[in-house]
Write an enzyme that holds these catalytic residues in place. Structure first.
Site, PDB file in Angstrom:
ATOM      1  N   ALA A  78       0.835  -1.205   0.000  1.00  0.00           N
ATOM      2  CA  ALA A  78       0.000   0.000   0.000  1.00  0.00           C
ATOM      3  C   ALA A  78       0.863   1.247   0.000  1.00  0.00           C
ATOM      4  O   ALA A  78       2.030   1.222   0.400  1.00  0.00           O
ATOM      5  CB  ALA A  78      -0.926  -0.003   1.220  1.00  0.00           C
ATOM      6  N   ASP A  79       0.256   2.342  -0.443  1.00  0.00           N
ATOM      7  CA  ASP A  79       0.933   3.638  -0.395  1.00  0.00           C
ATOM      8  C   ASP A  79      -0.130   4.714  -0.216  1.00  0.00           C
ATOM      9  O   ASP A  79      -1.199   4.639  -0.826  1.00  0.00           O
ATOM     10  CB  ASP A  79       1.728   3.908  -1.675  1.00  0.00           C
ATOM     11  CG  ASP A  79       2.657   5.102  -1.503  1.00  0.00           C
ATOM     12  OD1 ASP A  79       3.796   4.898  -1.046  1.00  0.00           O
ATOM     13  OD2 ASP A  79       2.238   6.243  -1.798  1.00  0.00           O
ATOM     14  N   THR A  80       0.162   5.697   0.630  1.00  0.00           N
ATOM     15  CA  THR A  80      -0.771   6.799   0.870  1.00  0.00           C
ATOM     16  C   THR A  80      -0.133   8.110   0.451  1.00  0.00           C
ATOM     17  O   THR A  80       1.027   8.376   0.793  1.00  0.00           O
ATOM     18  CB  THR A  80      -1.168   6.855   2.360  1.00  0.00           C
ATOM     19  OG1 THR A  80      -1.789   5.618   2.725  1.00  0.00           O
ATOM     20  CG2 THR A  80      -2.138   8.001   2.633  1.00  0.00           C
ATOM     21  N   GLY A 115      -3.479   3.769  -2.249  1.00  0.00           N
ATOM     22  CA  GLY A 115      -3.479   2.720  -3.254  1.00  0.00           C
ATOM     23  C   GLY A 115      -3.089   1.410  -2.595  1.00  0.00           C
ATOM     24  O   GLY A 115      -2.196   1.382  -1.736  1.00  0.00           O
TER      25      GLY A 115
END
Length: 197
Positions: A78-80, A115
């Site tokens: 995940a990535d924010t 994401g």
């Protein structure tokens, strides 16, 4: 059948250094193994729309995972990102950059995108969730108090919604609260259900 029952014979691997993502998955009842740290060059094309950066980076992290996946493995990456004026705000390098980010968001709204990529040895699925966050006007004194006491250098956009600044400065949000923390848990739950069929 509930998700945790469907996942009983699977090995869910969370490839994230974020303690908040680990906490959210645990509290949602998802059993997982924490992946060992690995290197990933988190660069993205300058032409990529800001709203798509988090999804792109989550897929990039998935591709960078160095271990082969077994038949029962599901890898989660995940990535924010925080976006204001089509500008992606990453993690601040220092106090001055943290101040600049928070000053830019004061009295305005911005968007948070997380994401997430799910990958097995037979399929891959990436999705992204958007939440709109509205800050009231915040003073320099409040900004520096927050930075100096909470040191938000590991957080995109230089703040954590679950910390002091979230209580006193955020007027409203539109969308998932947990997405702003770093993991859209409800969407992940339904995506995992669909992923394992």
């Amino acid at each position: 059948m509930l998700l945790h029952e469907k996942l009983a014979d699977r090995r869910v691997i969370l490839a994230s250094a974020s303690p908040r993502r680990r906490q959210l998955m645990e509290e949602a009842g998802m059993c997982f193994t924490l992946a060992p740290k690995f290197e990933c060059d988190e660069n993205y094309p300058s032409t990529l729309p800001a709203a798509e950066v988090a999804a792109y980076l989550s897929a990039l992290k998935s591709e960078a995972y160095p271990q082969p996946l077994g038949n029962e493995d599901i890898l989660i990456t995940a990535d924010t990102t925080v976006v204001i004026d089509e500008r992606v705000l990453g993690k601040p390098a220092d106090r001055a950059e943290a101040y600049e980010m928070l000053r830019a968001m004061s009295g305005r709204s911005h968007k948070v995108y997380t994401g997430v990529t799910l990958r097995s040895n037979t399929q891959q699925r990436t999705f992204s969730v958007e939440t709109k966050v509205c800050f009231r006007e915040i003073s320099d004194e409040e900004i520096y108090y927050y930075i100096d006491n909470f040191r938000p250098y590991d957080k995109a956009g230089a703040y954590g919604i679950q910390e002091w600044i979230g209580y006193v400065a955020i007027e409203r949000i539109e969308g998932s609260f947990y997405n702003v923390m770093g993991l859209p848990v409800q969407r992940l739950y339904t995506e995992l259900l669909a992923f394992i069929g």
